[in-house]
Design an enzyme around this catalytic site. Structure first.
Site, short mmCIF file in Angstrom:
data_model
loop_
_atom_site.label_atom_id
_atom_site.label_comp_id
_atom_site.label_asym_id
_atom_site.label_seq_id
_atom_site.Cartn_x
_atom_site.Cartn_y
_atom_site.Cartn_z
N HIS A 1 52.86 3.00 119.67
CA HIS A 1 53.99 2.35 119.26
C HIS A 1 53.68 1.06 118.12
CE1 HIS A 1 57.73 0.09 120.53
NE2 HIS A 1 57.74 0.09 119.24
N HIS B 1 56.48 -3.34 112.95
CA HIS B 1 55.67 -2.03 112.96
C HIS B 1 54.72 -2.17 111.70
CE1 HIS B 1 57.80 0.61 115.76
NE2 HIS B 1 58.89 -0.35 115.52
N HIS C 1 57.99 -8.67 117.38
CA HIS C 1 57.74 -7.12 117.35
C HIS C 1 57.85 -6.81 116.10
CE1 HIS C 1 57.00 -2.96 118.15
NE2 HIS C 1 58.39 -2.63 117.57
N TYR D 1 39.60 -28.95 115.33
CA TYR D 1 39.84 -28.23 113.93
C TYR D 1 41.53 -29.05 113.72
CZ TYR D 1 41.72 -25.10 110.35
OH TYR D 1 42.08 -24.52 109.41
N ASP E 1 38.89 -17.14 115.51
CA ASP E 1 40.02 -18.40 115.30
C ASP E 1 41.30 -18.13 116.08
OD1 ASP E 1 38.07 -19.98 113.99
OD2 ASP E 1 38.91 -19.24 112.00
#
Length: 235
Positions: A170, A96, A94, A231, A119
């Site tokens: 958020h 910001h 997580h 790939y 991709d």
């Protein structure tokens, strides 16, 4: 306990700083040991500059602290809810980061506008619904995880195909096979959000046809992901 995993989770957290995705203490990375049912996560509010592997906190999937002298990240209930419901993932991040947060604050999905996005994700990165006042005031971080899981279920999205979400007002959560891949996906998401923002700015200045064609999305996603991917190097 889980000393090697603590070192790895520390590296993933420091990668977020290296990638320019966090300032101050605004971010966290974790990884799960599926065999043991234990999660290692960053401690809450500890500066990245002085953080060590010994600062990492070990949690079980019920939210009990198994080991660690510090409090775990305040976002731990969100991480645990993702691990409980997205059985295939091994790491969660997580941040910001500014552009991903901007899309989250606008309450917008990040559309698939081109091959860089394709991709990374097999379709738009979803912005989950807004939490209700009751959800925020009762068990905010746990309900954040529940809303993410609900959104993926409602849209029938495979979290392996779209390894990211925006939490309304958020910011982003990303995941992957481990914490380092989740950190890499956080970096890619930020770049994709930057490109999408610039694409919309250019489109607003004149007649533009934006939005990737399905066949091109298929080609770019499937050449990197799935059993027929070609790939990169094999082995």
């Amino acid at each position: 306990m889980l000393e090697e995993l603590k070192e790895k989770v520390l590296r993933a957290n420091l990668k977020l700083v290296e990638y320019g995705l966090v300032v101050l203490t605004w971010g966290n990375a974790s990884e799960i040991d599926r065999e043991k049912g234990l999660v290692v996560i960053k401690p809450s509010g500890v500066a990245y500059s002085g953080m060590t592997a010994d600062d990492m906190v070990v949690m079980d999937l019920d939210g009990n602290k198994v080991e660690g002298r510090l409090n775990p990240s305040s976002d731990t209930p969100t991480h645990l809810e993702l691990y409980r419901n997205f059985k295939e993932i091994g790491g969660v991040v997580h941040t910001h980061s500014s552009l991903a947060c901007s899309w989250a604050q606008a309450g917008r999905d990040v559309p698939a506008y081109g091959t860089t996005h394709a991709d990374f994700a097999y379709g738009a990165v979803p912005c989950a619904r807004a939490l209700t006042q009751e959800e925020v005031e009762s068990a905010y971080e746990l309900n954040t995880g529940k809303v993410i899981v609900e959104e993926f279920s409602r849209r029938s999205i495979d979290p392996r195909q779209i390894p990211a979400v925006l939490v309304h007002r958020h910011g982003p959560f990303t995941w992957g096979a481990d914490c380092l891949k989740a950190a890499e996906n956080a970096l890619i998401l930020e770049e994709v959000c930057k490109m999408a923002s610039q694409t919309e700015q250019i489109a607003a200045s004149g007649n533009s046809n934006i939005g990737i064609e399905q066949y091109l999305l298929d080609k770019h996603y499937l050449r990197k992901h799935g059993k027929n991917a070609y790939y990169g190097q094999k082995g």
